[in-house]
Write a protein that holds these residues in place. Sequence first.
Motif, PDB file in Angstrom:
ATOM      1  N   GLY A   1      34.200 -54.881 -90.332  1.00  0.00           N
ATOM      2  CA  GLY A   1      35.148 -54.000 -89.659  1.00  0.00           C
ATOM      3  C   GLY A   1      36.129 -54.776 -88.798  1.00  0.00           C
ATOM      4  N   ILE A   2      35.631 -55.776 -88.098  1.00  0.00           N
ATOM      5  CA  ILE A   2      36.501 -56.609 -87.261  1.00  0.00           C
ATOM      6  C   ILE A   2      37.475 -57.398 -88.127  1.00  0.00           C
ATOM      7  N   ILE A   3      36.984 -57.973 -89.212  1.00  0.00           N
ATOM      8  CA  ILE A   3      37.859 -58.725 -90.117  1.00  0.00           C
ATOM      9  C   ILE A   3      38.977 -57.809 -90.635  1.00  0.00           C
ATOM     10  N   ALA A   4      38.624 -56.610 -91.074  1.00  0.00           N
ATOM     11  CA  ALA A   4      39.626 -55.674 -91.597  1.00  0.00           C
ATOM     12  C   ALA A   4      40.620 -55.269 -90.518  1.00  0.00           C
ATOM     13  N   ARG A   5      40.120 -54.998 -89.323  1.00  0.00           N
ATOM     14  CA  ARG A   5      40.984 -54.558 -88.223  1.00  0.00           C
ATOM     15  C   ARG A   5      41.971 -55.645 -87.808  1.00  0.00           C
ATOM     16  N   ARG A  47      25.316 -60.445 -78.400  1.00  0.00           N
ATOM     17  CA  ARG A  47      24.530 -59.673 -79.351  1.00  0.00           C
ATOM     18  C   ARG A  47      24.952 -60.035 -80.763  1.00  0.00           C
ATOM     19  N   LYS A  48      24.033 -59.858 -81.687  1.00  0.00           N
ATOM     20  CA  LYS A  48      24.321 -60.169 -83.085  1.00  0.00           C
ATOM     21  C   LYS A  48      24.938 -58.937 -83.741  1.00  0.00           C
ATOM     22  N   LEU A  49      26.125 -59.108 -84.286  1.00  0.00           N
ATOM     23  CA  LEU A  49      26.811 -58.016 -84.955  1.00  0.00           C
ATOM     24  C   LEU A  49      26.239 -57.801 -86.354  1.00  0.00           C
ATOM     25  N   SER A  50      26.184 -56.551 -86.757  1.00  0.00           N
ATOM     26  CA  SER A  50      25.742 -56.231 -88.113  1.00  0.00           C
ATOM     27  C   SER A  50      26.817 -56.661 -89.107  1.00  0.00           C
ATOM     28  N   ASP A  51      26.445 -56.694 -90.375  1.00  0.00           N
ATOM     29  CA  ASP A  51      27.418 -57.014 -91.424  1.00  0.00           C
ATOM     30  C   ASP A  51      28.583 -56.030 -91.385  1.00  0.00           C
ATOM     31  N   VAL A  89      36.450 -58.868 -81.031  1.00  0.00           N
ATOM     32  CA  VAL A  89      37.781 -58.577 -81.568  1.00  0.00           C
ATOM     33  C   VAL A  89      38.792 -59.583 -81.019  1.00  0.00           C
ATOM     34  N   SER A  90      38.726 -59.876 -79.739  1.00  0.00           N
ATOM     35  CA  SER A  90      39.632 -60.878 -79.154  1.00  0.00           C
ATOM     36  C   SER A  90      39.398 -62.245 -79.775  1.00  0.00           C
TER      37      SER A  90
END
Length: 155
Positions: A48-52, A39-43, A115-116
Motif C-alpha cells: 500500500g505504501i509503495i502504491a501510494r 513495528r513490522k508492517l504486513s505485506d 510513508v515519509s
Amino acid sequence: MKRSKFLMCLGIGFASAVSLTSCTERWKSPMKEARHGGRKLSDDEQMGIIARVWGDQPQHPNLAYQALCIIRYESDGWTEVENTNSDGTVDIGLFQINSANWNMCGGKQKLKDPVSNAMCARDIWRMAGEKWTPWRAWTHPHYDGSPPCSVTNPD
C-alpha cells in the motif's frame, strides 16, 4: 509464478486473487533481533505504501517488485530499524535512508514514519536517474547469501 500473474499481484490496483504472502514469500529474510525497531508492517501495508508513494509508473513495470525487494533486504518491513555503518553513518526505516540524506527528507524522526521514509526513498531514486543504485541491496548479496535485488528482478 509467471511475470504477468506476479505483476498483477504487485500492480497498483492489487486486484488479484493471489495473496500478497505468496507473491512476497521469495524475499522473506530473517532479521537479527537487534535490528528490529518500531513495528513490522504486513505485506499489504508495505505494498500500500509503495502504491501510494510511487503511484502508476508504466515506464517502470517492475517498480513495485523492486521496491518490495529493497524493503525486504534493508529492513524486512520494520519501520524504525537503525543500523550504524562502518563509516559512522546511520541508516533508518523501511528503506534504510542514510544519515547523509536525513536533512533533505525532514530529519531522523520523520524518517521513522514509513510513508515519509518511502517518499524520501522515491526522491533518492529519482535523483539517481530512477535507479536503485544508491541501495546496497540492489547490487550486493544479502547477509543470508541470497542474491541482490537487481538479480532477482522478474524477467
